[in-house]
Design a protein around this motif. Sequence first.
Motif, short mmCIF file in Angstrom:
data_model
loop_
_atom_site.label_atom_id
_atom_site.label_comp_id
_atom_site.label_asym_id
_atom_site.label_seq_id
_atom_site.Cartn_x
_atom_site.Cartn_y
_atom_site.Cartn_z
N LEU A 244 1.11 -0.67 -0.35
CA LEU A 244 0.08 0.03 -0.31
C LEU A 244 0.78 1.51 -0.49
CD1 LEU A 244 -2.69 -0.94 2.11
CD2 LEU A 244 -2.95 -0.67 -0.14
N CYS A 245 1.93 1.19 1.13
CA CYS A 245 2.73 2.19 0.91
C CYS A 245 4.50 1.68 0.27
CB CYS A 245 2.46 3.24 2.29
SG CYS A 245 1.53 3.74 1.95
N ALA A 246 3.91 1.98 -1.24
CA ALA A 246 5.23 0.53 -1.79
C ALA A 246 6.45 1.51 -1.94
CB ALA A 246 4.70 0.12 -3.05
N ALA A 247 6.08 2.81 -2.46
CA ALA A 247 7.68 3.12 -3.14
C ALA A 247 8.56 3.52 -2.01
CB ALA A 247 7.45 4.43 -3.57
N PRO A 248 10.15 3.61 -2.52
CA PRO A 248 10.83 3.10 -3.50
C PRO A 248 10.62 2.18 -4.14
CG PRO A 248 12.81 3.81 -2.02
CD PRO A 248 11.17 4.06 -1.69
N GLY A 249 10.18 0.78 -3.58
CA GLY A 249 10.01 -0.68 -4.02
C GLY A 249 10.54 -1.67 -3.28
N GLY A 250 11.54 -1.47 -1.70
CA GLY A 250 12.43 -2.29 -1.51
C GLY A 250 11.60 -3.98 -0.99
N LYS A 251 10.20 -3.70 -0.54
CA LYS A 251 9.38 -4.98 0.30
C LYS A 251 8.90 -5.30 -1.08
CE LYS A 251 10.12 -2.89 4.73
NZ LYS A 251 10.33 -1.36 3.91
N ASP A 266 1.10 4.14 -4.23
CA ASP A 266 1.92 5.00 -3.72
C ASP A 266 1.15 6.57 -4.13
OD1 ASP A 266 4.88 5.22 -1.97
OD2 ASP A 266 4.42 7.16 -2.61
N ARG A 267 0.99 7.53 -2.93
CA ARG A 267 0.42 8.31 -3.09
C ARG A 267 1.66 8.95 -3.98
NH1 ARG A 267 -0.82 11.63 2.90
NH2 ARG A 267 1.23 11.67 2.02
N ARG A 271 7.88 9.05 -6.84
CA ARG A 271 8.39 8.13 -5.21
C ARG A 271 8.36 6.82 -6.34
NH1 ARG A 271 10.75 8.63 -0.35
NH2 ARG A 271 9.76 6.50 0.19
N ALA A 291 -1.92 6.47 -5.99
CA ALA A 291 -3.33 5.69 -5.16
C ALA A 291 -2.98 6.74 -3.40
CB ALA A 291 -4.27 4.77 -5.12
N ASP A 292 -4.11 7.12 -3.12
CA ASP A 292 -4.18 7.55 -1.69
C ASP A 292 -4.73 6.02 -1.25
OD1 ASP A 292 -4.70 7.64 0.98
OD2 ASP A 292 -5.44 10.02 0.79
N ALA A 293 -3.95 5.33 -0.64
CA ALA A 293 -4.31 4.01 0.37
C ALA A 293 -5.18 4.06 1.52
CB ALA A 293 -3.17 3.14 0.52
N ASP A 308 3.24 -0.62 4.86
CA ASP A 308 4.83 0.38 5.47
C ASP A 308 4.37 1.69 5.61
OD1 ASP A 308 7.60 -0.02 5.83
OD2 ASP A 308 8.22 0.15 3.76
N PRO A 310 3.75 5.30 6.38
CA PRO A 310 5.03 6.99 6.31
C PRO A 310 5.04 7.32 7.58
CG PRO A 310 2.36 7.07 6.03
CD PRO A 310 2.45 6.18 5.35
C1 LIG Z 1 8.00 4.50 4.03
S1 LIG Z 1 7.89 4.77 3.11
C2 LIG Z 1 7.65 2.69 2.11
C3 LIG Z 1 8.80 2.32 1.53
C4 LIG Z 1 9.02 1.31 1.00
N1 LIG Z 1 7.63 0.53 1.00
C5 LIG Z 1 9.92 0.27 -0.19
O1 LIG Z 1 9.79 -0.53 0.88
O2 LIG Z 1 10.40 0.28 -0.19
C6 LIG Z 1 6.09 5.47 3.18
C7 LIG Z 1 5.56 5.84 1.91
O3 LIG Z 1 3.94 5.78 1.42
C8 LIG Z 1 4.50 6.56 0.74
N2 LIG Z 1 2.57 7.27 1.17
C9 LIG Z 1 2.36 8.40 2.31
N3 LIG Z 1 0.91 8.05 2.42
C10 LIG Z 1 0.03 7.17 1.93
C11 LIG Z 1 -1.03 7.39 1.41
N4 LIG Z 1 -1.61 7.77 2.06
N5 LIG Z 1 -1.56 6.20 0.61
C12 LIG Z 1 -0.14 5.79 -0.10
N6 LIG Z 1 1.20 6.09 0.03
C13 LIG Z 1 1.12 6.42 0.82
C14 LIG Z 1 5.14 7.58 0.66
O4 LIG Z 1 4.74 8.35 -0.12
C15 LIG Z 1 6.16 6.90 0.63
O5 LIG Z 1 6.70 6.68 -0.41
#
Ligand SMILES: C[S@@+](CC[C@H](N)C(=O)[O-])C[C@H]1O[C@@H](n2cnc3c(N)ncnc32)[C@H](O)[C@@H]1O
Length: 430
Positions: A244-251, A266-267, A271, A291-293, A308, A310
Amino acid sequence: MTDASLAARGAALDLLETVLRKKIPLDDAFDAHEGLDALEPRDRGFVRLMVATVLRRLGQIDALITETLTKPDPIKAGVLDILRLGAAQLVFLDTPAHAAVDTSVAIAEQRGLQHYKGLINAVLRRVSREGADIVKKQDAGRLNTPDWLWLAWRTAYGTPRTRGIVEANLVEAPLDLTAKSNPHEWATKLDGTVLPTGTVRRASGGQVSELPGYDDGAWWVQDAAAALPAKLFGDIAGKTVYDLCAAPGGKTAQLAAAGAKVTSLDRSERRLRRLTANLERLNLWADTLTADAATWKPDELADAVLLDAPCSATGAIRRHPDIMRLKSQEDVTKLAGAQRRLLAHAVDLVKPGGTLIYCTCSLQPEEGEQRIAHLLSTGAQVDRSPVTPDELGGLSELINENGEVRTLPGQLAELGGIDGFFIARLVKRT
Ligand SMILES: C[S@@+](CC[C@H](N)C(=O)[O-])C[C@H]1O[C@@H](n2cnc3c(N)ncnc32)[C@H](O)[C@@H]1O
């Protein structure tokens, strides 16, 4: 004094000001600085090291400057930053005294601060003579840690473990990599070791993109703790996963490499573009979606959902010392509110019997333990699925009494430490 050495100090000063006064993260400031491209990679590395050292050791450096000032008058911010960079070079980076002092005085001249050249020269000469002895007597961990973090960590973890955290934060983290496959083979090629959890670890430094296997997409940079959440899904091959909060994508990369059918949200479009580029290099694939998760409604429920969220990232200070200078308790409170909404919605995206993993790289209980306790208290249709030591290579010290993973930077010190992380695994009721 060469043009390059002066340009490096000038860039370091710009970056320090951007972080401390405009409150912009160091990575973003670094990417946006136009002068850095003209520097050799080695000089760019030195710029980052100088700024990161000031941010990591700011409490010690400021106390040292106060002690060595000839007059106790308040100093202009620009002058103070020049002194901070000069002191960091002299005391922590072993820069020869003439190079650190002369470049600092020259930068003052360049920036229209010629009036302060005498003061800068006097303070830094004194720091070069007495600085090492003064810092030896300082309580480094406490001085460099903002009060709000010190108090919050002491309340959550007690004094000995807080000491472990703040000592670990003084040292730059090693370089951790997740290999697509064959970690032992890659550890040999990369001159590293394999941790009990499967991460390949090597000493930091140098250009990551120059290392063997980078161009072939054989591995990616990911802290050992950050590599744990995706592993806790177990055998995920063929299953649908929403990251759901995927960027930059390690997981996402871990899940895709394990054979899952991943949809990565990712919102941030920017990213998400980085996520796509990273997956391309790794020759891995996921559906991506801006999208907004907290509100996204898919057509189908997933076998597994990863949130994962923010967070304040106070577990990642070893890698990002700017966090100590940028974040506050108010940020934690605000983020906890966003995490609460994201978590409640994430529950609704999981199939009955499916798994939800929630994680943050924060040391603050409001962003970890308290989020899960609160979710369960609302009657959400999920139960904890406790993590067992065998899932973490036998590292039982990383698991709390609820079967959640709580890592602290002071743990695994003999192996080079680990970032602070919180991970909870939940199962949707059938
Ligand atoms: C901790 S980072 C994620 C790291 C990622 N999972 C990885 O392993 O590379 C949090 C991410 O959540 C995104 N984010 C924050 N609020 C969000 C929302 N409401 N919906 C979707 N993405 C969101 C941010 O843009 C950021 O890229």
